[in-house]
Design a protein around this motif. Structure first.
Motif, PDB file in Angstrom:
ATOM      1  N   GLU A   1       0.831  -1.205   0.000  1.00 50.19           N
ATOM      2  CA  GLU A   1       0.000   0.000   0.000  1.00 50.19           C
ATOM      3  C   GLU A   1       0.871   1.263   0.000  1.00 50.19           C
ATOM      4  O   GLU A   1       1.928   1.290   0.635  1.00 50.19           O
ATOM      5  N   HIS A   2       0.409   2.300  -0.734  1.00 53.49           N
ATOM      6  CA  HIS A   2       1.192   3.545  -0.722  1.00 53.49           C
ATOM      7  C   HIS A   2       0.357   4.742  -1.130  1.00 53.49           C
ATOM      8  O   HIS A   2       0.721   5.502  -2.025  1.00 53.49           O
ATOM      9  N   SER A   3      -0.781   4.920  -0.496  1.00 50.67           N
ATOM     10  CA  SER A   3      -1.732   6.039  -0.700  1.00 50.67           C
ATOM     11  C   SER A   3      -2.087   6.221  -2.179  1.00 50.67           C
ATOM     12  O   SER A   3      -2.368   5.238  -2.863  1.00 50.67           O
TER      13      SER A   3
ATOM     14  N   MET B   1      16.344   3.553 -13.294  1.00 58.36           N
ATOM     15  CA  MET B   1      15.212   2.916 -12.649  1.00 58.36           C
ATOM     16  C   MET B   1      15.545   2.479 -11.228  1.00 58.36           C
ATOM     17  O   MET B   1      16.643   2.015 -10.958  1.00 58.36           O
ATOM     18  N   GLY B   2      14.555   2.659 -10.337  1.00 57.62           N
ATOM     19  CA  GLY B   2      14.779   2.322  -8.935  1.00 57.62           C
ATOM     20  C   GLY B   2      15.196   3.520  -8.112  1.00 57.62           C
ATOM     21  O   GLY B   2      15.381   3.405  -6.902  1.00 57.62           O
ATOM     22  N   PHE B   3      15.325   4.657  -8.789  1.00 57.75           N
ATOM     23  CA  PHE B   3      15.709   5.883  -8.064  1.00 57.75           C
ATOM     24  C   PHE B   3      14.673   6.977  -8.298  1.00 57.75           C
ATOM     25  O   PHE B   3      14.081   7.068  -9.377  1.00 57.75           O
ATOM     26  N   GLY B   4      14.492   7.797  -7.286  1.00 61.44           N
ATOM     27  CA  GLY B   4      13.567   8.929  -7.383  1.00 61.44           C
ATOM     28  C   GLY B   4      12.166   8.556  -6.958  1.00 61.44           C
ATOM     29  O   GLY B   4      11.813   7.383  -6.917  1.00 61.44           O
ATOM     30  N   HIS B   5      11.381   9.570  -6.638  1.00 68.99           N
ATOM     31  CA  HIS B   5       9.991   9.335  -6.207  1.00 68.99           C
ATOM     32  C   HIS B   5       9.233  10.660  -6.278  1.00 68.99           C
ATOM     33  O   HIS B   5       9.790  11.717  -5.974  1.00 68.99           O
ATOM     34  N   ARG B   6       7.953  10.587  -6.642  1.00 60.50           N
ATOM     35  CA  ARG B   6       7.145  11.785  -6.753  1.00 60.50           C
ATOM     36  C   ARG B   6       6.910  12.414  -5.374  1.00 60.50           C
ATOM     37  O   ARG B   6       6.842  13.624  -5.240  1.00 60.50           O
ATOM     38  N   VAL B   7       6.821  11.598  -4.339  1.00 64.38           N
ATOM     39  CA  VAL B   7       6.502  12.135  -3.002  1.00 64.38           C
ATOM     40  C   VAL B   7       7.746  12.216  -2.111  1.00 64.38           C
ATOM     41  O   VAL B   7       8.085  13.261  -1.579  1.00 64.38           O
TER      42      VAL B   7
ATOM     43  N   SER C   1      10.833   5.664   2.512  1.00 67.34           N
ATOM     44  CA  SER C   1      10.797   5.146   3.892  1.00 67.34           C
ATOM     45  C   SER C   1      10.934   3.631   3.956  1.00 67.34           C
ATOM     46  O   SER C   1      11.291   3.059   4.977  1.00 67.34           O
ATOM     47  N   ARG C   2      10.598   2.962   2.871  1.00 66.25           N
ATOM     48  CA  ARG C   2      10.554   1.491   2.871  1.00 66.25           C
ATOM     49  C   ARG C   2      11.908   0.849   2.550  1.00 66.25           C
ATOM     50  O   ARG C   2      12.117  -0.342   2.768  1.00 66.25           O
ATOM     51  N   VAL C   3      12.801   1.643   1.987  1.00 65.36           N
ATOM     52  CA  VAL C   3      14.061   1.080   1.490  1.00 65.36           C
ATOM     53  C   VAL C   3      14.913   0.415   2.579  1.00 65.36           C
ATOM     54  O   VAL C   3      15.362  -0.724   2.392  1.00 65.36           O
TER      55      VAL C   3
ATOM     56  N   ALA D   1       0.987  -8.216  -4.165  1.00 61.97           N
ATOM     57  CA  ALA D   1       1.053  -7.470  -2.891  1.00 61.97           C
ATOM     58  C   ALA D   1       0.084  -6.298  -2.894  1.00 61.97           C
ATOM     59  O   ALA D   1      -0.733  -6.129  -1.979  1.00 61.97           O
ATOM     60  N   ARG D   2       0.119  -5.496  -3.945  1.00 62.59           N
ATOM     61  CA  ARG D   2      -0.647  -4.238  -3.979  1.00 62.59           C
ATOM     62  C   ARG D   2      -2.147  -4.440  -4.142  1.00 62.59           C
ATOM     63  O   ARG D   2      -2.929  -3.538  -3.836  1.00 62.59           O
ATOM     64  N   VAL D   3      -2.560  -5.649  -4.504  1.00 67.11           N
ATOM     65  CA  VAL D   3      -4.003  -5.889  -4.643  1.00 67.11           C
ATOM     66  C   VAL D   3      -4.716  -5.665  -3.310  1.00 67.11           C
ATOM     67  O   VAL D   3      -5.893  -5.280  -3.278  1.00 67.11           O
TER      68      VAL D   3
HETATM   69  C1  SDX Z   1       6.898   3.468  -7.570  1.00 60.19           C
HETATM   70  O1  SDX Z   1       3.844   7.067  -6.203  1.00 60.19           O
HETATM   71  C2  SDX Z   1       4.161   5.992  -5.523  1.00 60.19           C
HETATM   72  O2  SDX Z   1       3.907   5.868  -4.342  1.00 60.19           O
HETATM   73  C3  SDX Z   1       4.822   4.908  -6.362  1.00 60.19           C
HETATM   74  C4  SDX Z   1       5.406   3.740  -5.581  1.00 60.19           C
HETATM   75  C5  SDX Z   1       4.339   2.934  -4.888  1.00 60.19           C
HETATM   76  O3  SDX Z   1       4.647   2.285  -3.878  1.00 60.19           O
HETATM   77  O4  SDX Z   1       3.199   2.870  -5.440  1.00 60.19           O
HETATM   78  O5  SDX Z   1       6.326   4.217  -4.606  1.00 60.19           O
HETATM   79  C6  SDX Z   1       6.131   2.766  -6.502  1.00 60.19           C
HETATM   80  O6  SDX Z   1       6.385   3.665  -8.633  1.00 60.19           O
HETATM   81  C7  SDX Z   1       8.277   3.981  -7.261  1.00 60.19           C
HETATM   82  C8  SDX Z   1       8.926   4.749  -8.461  1.00 60.19           C
HETATM   83  C9  SDX Z   1       9.458   3.732  -9.458  1.00 60.19           C
HETATM   84  N1  SDX Z   1       9.929   4.395 -10.675  1.00 60.19           N
HETATM   85  C10 SDX Z   1      11.236   4.485 -10.990  1.00 60.19           C
HETATM   86  O7  SDX Z   1      12.148   4.070 -10.280  1.00 60.19           O
HETATM   87  C11 SDX Z   1      11.496   5.116 -12.349  1.00 60.19           C
HETATM   88  C12 SDX Z   1      12.632   6.152 -12.251  1.00 60.19           C
HETATM   89  N2  SDX Z   1      12.170   7.264 -11.477  1.00 60.19           N
HETATM   90  C13 SDX Z   1      11.767   8.477 -12.193  1.00 60.19           C
HETATM   91  O8  SDX Z   1      11.105   8.203 -13.402  1.00 60.19           O
HETATM   92  C14 SDX Z   1      11.116   9.498 -11.285  1.00 60.19           C
HETATM   93  O9  SDX Z   1      11.892   9.587 -10.150  1.00 60.19           O
HETATM   94  C15 SDX Z   1       9.663   9.331 -10.889  1.00 60.19           C
HETATM   95  C16 SDX Z   1       8.769   9.216 -12.056  1.00 60.19           C
HETATM   96  C17 SDX Z   1       9.493   8.134 -10.013  1.00 60.19           C
HETATM   97  C18 SDX Z   1       9.255  10.562 -10.077  1.00 60.19           C
HETATM   98  O10 SDX Z   1       9.537  11.623 -10.854  1.00 60.19           O
HETATM   99  P1  SDX Z   1       8.954  13.095 -10.521  1.00 60.19           P
HETATM  100  O11 SDX Z   1       8.652  13.309  -9.117  1.00 60.19           O
HETATM  101  O12 SDX Z   1       7.864  13.374 -11.489  1.00 60.19           O
HETATM  102  O13 SDX Z   1      10.189  13.957 -10.782  1.00 60.19           O
HETATM  103  P2  SDX Z   1      10.678  14.282 -12.217  1.00 60.19           P
HETATM  104  O14 SDX Z   1      10.514  13.114 -13.143  1.00 60.19           O
HETATM  105  O15 SDX Z   1      10.044  15.562 -12.609  1.00 60.19           O
HETATM  106  O16 SDX Z   1      12.222  14.442 -11.960  1.00 60.19           O
HETATM  107  C19 SDX Z   1      12.728  15.683 -11.465  1.00 60.19           C
HETATM  108  C20 SDX Z   1      14.148  15.733 -12.033  1.00 60.19           C
HETATM  109  C21 SDX Z   1      14.164  15.595 -13.555  1.00 60.19           C
HETATM  110  O17 SDX Z   1      15.320  16.244 -14.026  1.00 60.19           O
HETATM  111  P3  SDX Z   1      15.093  17.593 -14.917  1.00 60.19           P
HETATM  112  O18 SDX Z   1      14.251  17.172 -16.103  1.00 60.19           O
HETATM  113  O19 SDX Z   1      14.356  18.563 -14.008  1.00 60.19           O
HETATM  114  O20 SDX Z   1      16.495  18.021 -15.285  1.00 60.19           O
HETATM  115  O21 SDX Z   1      14.908  14.621 -11.524  1.00 60.19           O
HETATM  116  C22 SDX Z   1      15.282  13.793 -12.613  1.00 60.19           C
HETATM  117  C23 SDX Z   1      14.362  14.133 -13.769  1.00 60.19           C
HETATM  118  O22 SDX Z   1      14.990  13.816 -15.008  1.00 60.19           O
HETATM  119  N3  SDX Z   1      15.077  12.413 -12.202  1.00 60.19           N
HETATM  120  C24 SDX Z   1      15.822  11.401 -12.615  1.00 60.19           C
HETATM  121  C25 SDX Z   1      15.286  10.271 -11.982  1.00 60.19           C
HETATM  122  N4  SDX Z   1      14.247  10.634 -11.218  1.00 60.19           N
HETATM  123  C26 SDX Z   1      14.108  11.962 -11.370  1.00 60.19           C
HETATM  124  N5  SDX Z   1      16.884  11.341 -13.457  1.00 60.19           N
HETATM  125  C27 SDX Z   1      17.399  10.124 -13.671  1.00 60.19           C
HETATM  126  N6  SDX Z   1      16.957   9.002 -13.092  1.00 60.19           N
HETATM  127  C28 SDX Z   1      15.910   9.031 -12.251  1.00 60.19           C
HETATM  128  N7  SDX Z   1      15.472   7.919 -11.686  1.00 60.19           N
END
Ligand code: SDX
Length: 386
Positions: free
Chosen positions: A193-195, A264-270, A276-278, A343-345
């Protein structure tokens, strides 16, 4: 001059509704399921108990857990209809398409004869039953998907094994080591779960029209498949395979960032200072690295994390430790996101039931930026339109 609305692309930062299911707090880097810190749940509770918590708002009593386990065992086995549906999906289709198809068929069979579209949403009791049925059925669906791609027959469930152990049994056809069962159970709790993430919000939009629970879950599966969301755990392994070993990280990362690749595997919208889970999943990964004697995996993980964080200040999300952990457990890379579905179901169905109870249609506005009004040449409106 058109009125300029305050448009929030991607609904970033928009609070769309209230929910009692979970709280994601980026300030304190915390995640609560119905008030409990996810770290406490993941290290002390079986996944079945967390499912009960998400659906009912409380951890189960011993009697309630026994009842849920009894019901879950009743619906574990692959039904002939679902097995036939899975076998219609091409072997080289993505396993998420297979899971989506199987859930869709499950819903069609379960809802057959249930009346008109006005009855689609069902009662709270019916939806709880449907939620448990999906929770129980998904392991066999995911396990058979991996086995058939390996040319193996399905393995029947075992009533003497609880949810996580039985899931592993049906996938590999052998009993797993307690270290693996614990790591797997931990991953299921952390993924549950993740809101209002993209797939959960998708499910809520579908439920908000008073459609049925299965349709909402099918929609959520479609959203989760994307590599920006659930598909990232699979994508992490593709990256690990590309890099090969820790000594290649620096050159690989240089090139990847130069070509503007998302790592992939890095970054998050929130979460902006780490997910917190890592830490809880990383501990499980460390235990698996030791159990399987794979220090190379730990070194690659650490090197990529430290280099990427140093360069971009972007932190790992849950998919980063989960990918290598599932790989060490023996799951095929393409099976990783279906594991996320299983899991997420639980979280999806908790939100679907919450949305159905709210009985409120989700329908945002948009700002039009297309051509100004114009007309078909020679069009003459008839009297009724004037
Ligand atoms: C999940 O929302 C949830 O709760 C999701 C989740 C859940 O439990 O349900 O937590 C599960 O989906 C986790 C996220 C899995 N996705 C990835 O790992 C894919 C890689 N991550 C990125 O695509 C990105 O971090 C997002 C989509 C997850 C979040 O992106 P945001 O908040 O929309 O931020 P952004 O894409 O606008 O990035 C801001 C900047 C950008 O650079 P600029 O264009 O401003 O120069 O940071 C950069 C991005 O390019 N950036 C990355 C990056 N994440 C952000 N650059 C390279 N690699 C990345 N992973």
């Amino acid at each position: 001059m058109t009125e300029t609305n305050d448009i929030k692309k991607g609904l970033a930062g928009v609070v769309a509704d209230v929910t009692a299911v979970s709280k994601v707090n980026p300030e304190t880097n915390s995640l609560l399921y119905r008030g409990y810190p996810v770290q406490e749940l993941a290290t002390t509770q079986p996944f079945e108990a967390v499912a009960h918590l998400l659906w009912h708002g409380e951890l189960p009593t011993d009697a309630e857990l026994a009842e849920l386990r009894r019901t879950e065992r009743e619906h574990r086995a692959l039904t002939p209809a679902v097995q036939a549906a899975i076998e219609l999906v091409p072997l080289d289709a993505h396993p998420m398409d297979e899971v989506r198809t199987a859930v869709s068929l499950l819903g069609a069979v379960d809802l057959a004869g249930s009346g008109s579209v006005l009855d689609a949403s069902g009662s709270p009791e019916a939806n709880l039953e449907r939620s448990i049925r999906l929770f129980a059925a998904l392991p066999a669906i995911v396990a058979y998907g991996q086995r058939r791609r390996r040319g193996q027959a399905p393995v029947a469930p075992r009533d003497d094994l609880d949810y996580a152990a039985n899931f592993l049994w049906m996938t590999f056809g052998e009993e797993s080591d307690p270290v693996v069962i614990d790591a797997f159970n931990r991953s299921l709790v952390l993924y549950a779960e993740h809101s209002f993430n993209a797939s959960t919000f998708t499910a809520r939009v579908i439920a908000s029209t008073l459609s049925d629970l299965y349709s909402a879950v099918v929609g959520a599966i479609g959203a989760l498949k994307g590599p920006l969301h659930g598909g990232a755990n699979e994508a992490v392994l593709h990256i690990f395979d590309e890099i090969g070993q820790a000594s290649n990280v620096s050159d690989w990362l240089e090139e990847a960032l130069a070509s503007k690749r998302k790592i992939m595997g890095f970054g998050h919208r929130v979460y902006k200072r780490g997910d917190s889970r890592v830490p809880t999943m990383k501990t499980a990964l460390d235990e698996l690295v030791e159990h399987y004697d794979r220090p190379d995996v730990g070194e690659l993980y650490a090197e990529l994390e430290s280099e990427f964080v140093a360069r971009k200040g972007i932190y790992p999300n849950l998919d980063y430790p989960s990918g290598p952990a599932y790989n060490l457990m023996g799951f095929d890379t393409a099976t990783f996101t279906p594991l996320f579905v299983a899991a997420r179901v639980t979280g999806w169905t908790a939100h679907i039931m919450e949305q159905l109870a709210a009985n409120a249609l989700i329908r945002p506005l948009s700002e039009y930026v297309g051509p100004d009004e114009r007309h078909i040449e020679g069009y003459v409106p008839d009297a009724a339109e004037v």
